[in-house]
Design a protein around this motif. Structure first.
Motif: not given
Length: 403
Positions: A349-370
């Motif tokens: 739900x939009x009311x819940x946060x999904x991405x945490x502060x370490x997501x980019x660390x695991x993905x290795x890039x900001x592009x995937x979250x975007x």
């Protein structure tokens, strides 16, 4: 430094073994993976190739619970115990994330100690320091690295390998890598690390799944001059026998607390992204990295309740009913399945946060979250990975030992 006679001995042994395993025939094909007509032998099993090179030297070993010498599918001895019996002078053990016996939680700091069985000092590389200090390496003639990897960039054993090689290069100490099969070595996929997001869970500009054994990877670290100030380490790789990158290989010992079986290891590249989100990926259950869910997903026929257990003292959504997806019966993957995280994002739900502060660390890039936020399809995301993967394949090809 290694003497010239020592180097010549290694290269002779390497050449004989290399030409012996490339001649092995293939007898079965299963989902693009093969079984060879000869038993796969790890580097550690081939004691005749390396024990003579360790005699009359002060040895340090980088090891954990997977550092064993197999006698058969159910019987093995730990490398440290075996070398001591063979009169190799093991002075200390360096332990990685999860500790020497592999029982600590992910990210849990490990203290130095003493192995109760042998009395050998254990130096943690996941506590006060992640790189061996000059003092810790004092008096050591060679470091032997023998840890089972699973071929995923955010699995931290390749980061430990990097720091061990770097410290040894700076101190003029050779490193011997006893190679082991990569259970995810049959493909290359995932986002490539942007160097601006370098961390201990991703140190090198490689795709998430890089398709190399840890021995091959050590050669790449050296060859690409990824060590600090471009130093190179005197490196010896004791290669596998009867192995190709398409070989099926069962890990008899779990490589870390939350990778209990072959299914979890195969799904780990795809579900590891959840570590940087609010979604539970099976931690706190007996199906780690084989399911995912959250209390705020819509109710469904499948649910589970995470509880503290071996390797997960405080799992996400502890004690709450998580509705989600069971992946224990899925087919063996030869790609990173990004559909799982897209599905979870859409169910949140939009009311819940999904991405945490370490997501980019695991993905290795900001592009995937975007891309996920913008609603990209899995096909479009995969397509975006390909140019960097093709570039990496050219780099990788220079360091391959196996077909």
């Amino acid at each position: 430094m290694i003497s010239k006679p020592f180097k010549n001995t290694y290269f002779l042994l390497f050449s004989i073994l290399f030409y012996s395993f490339i001649s092995c025939g293939q007898v079965k094909n299963l989902n693009n993976q093969i079984v060879l007509d000869g038993e796969i032998l790890t580097g550690a099993q081939q004691t005749n190739l390396y024990v003579p090179l360790l005699k009359n030297k002060n040895i340090a070993i980088v090891a954990n619970q997977t550092s064993v010498i197999f006698k058969n599918n159910s019987t093995y001895t730990h490398l440290v115990d075996s070398l001591l019996k063979m009169k190799v002078d093991v002075k200390k053990v360096f332990s990685p994330e999860h500790g020497f016996r592999g029982k600590a939680d992910a990210s849990e700091k490990i203290a130095d100690g003493v192995d109760t069985k042998t009395g050998i000092p254990i130096v943690s590389l996941y506590g006060k320091n992640r790189k061996p200090t000059n003092e810790q390496l004092k008096g050591i003639d060679m470091v032997v690295f023998d840890i089972q990897d699973v071929g995923v960039r955010f699995y931290t054993f390749i980061s430990t390998l990097h720091y061990v090689m770097e410290a040894c290069a700076e101190n003029g100490i050779p490193v011997m890598v006893l190679d082991r099969p990569n259970p995810n070595g049959h493909y290359i996929d995932g986002p490539t690390l942007d160097p601006s997001h370098k961390s201990f869970v991703g140190m090198h500009p490689v795709p998430l799944v890089y398709g190399m054994t840890i021995g091959e990877y050590s050669k790449m670290i050296n060859g690409e001059k990824w060590l600090k100030n471009g130093v190179t380490c005197e490196l010896i790789v004791i290669p596998l026998k009867n192995y190709t990158h398409q070989s099926l290989y069962h890990l008899a010992i779990r490589p870390s607390p939350n990778l209990p079986n072959d299914k979890s290891i195969n799904l780990y590249p795809s579900l590891g992204f959840f570590e940087g989100t609010t979604i539970n990926a099976g931690r706190g259950t007996e199906q780690q990295f084989q399911q995912y869910g959250a209390p705020f997903f819509q109710k469904s026929d499948f649910s589970y309740i995470p509880q503290p257990n071996f390797g997960s003292k405080s799992p996400k959504h502890q004690g709450k009913i998580c509705f989600g997806v069971n992946l224990t019966k899925t087919k063996h993957l030869n790609f990173v399945n990004i559909n799982y995280i897209i599905d979870a994002y859409n169910k949140t739900p939009k009311s819940e946060a999904f991405f945490g502060p370490t997501f980019t660390v695991h993905a290795g890039t900001t592009k995937l979250e975007q891309q996920i936020r913008k609603g990209y399809t899995a096909e479009a995301i995969h397509k975006s990975w390909q140019p960097a993967i093709e570039t990496f394949k050219k780099v990788r090809s220079k360091y391959l030992i196996y077909n």
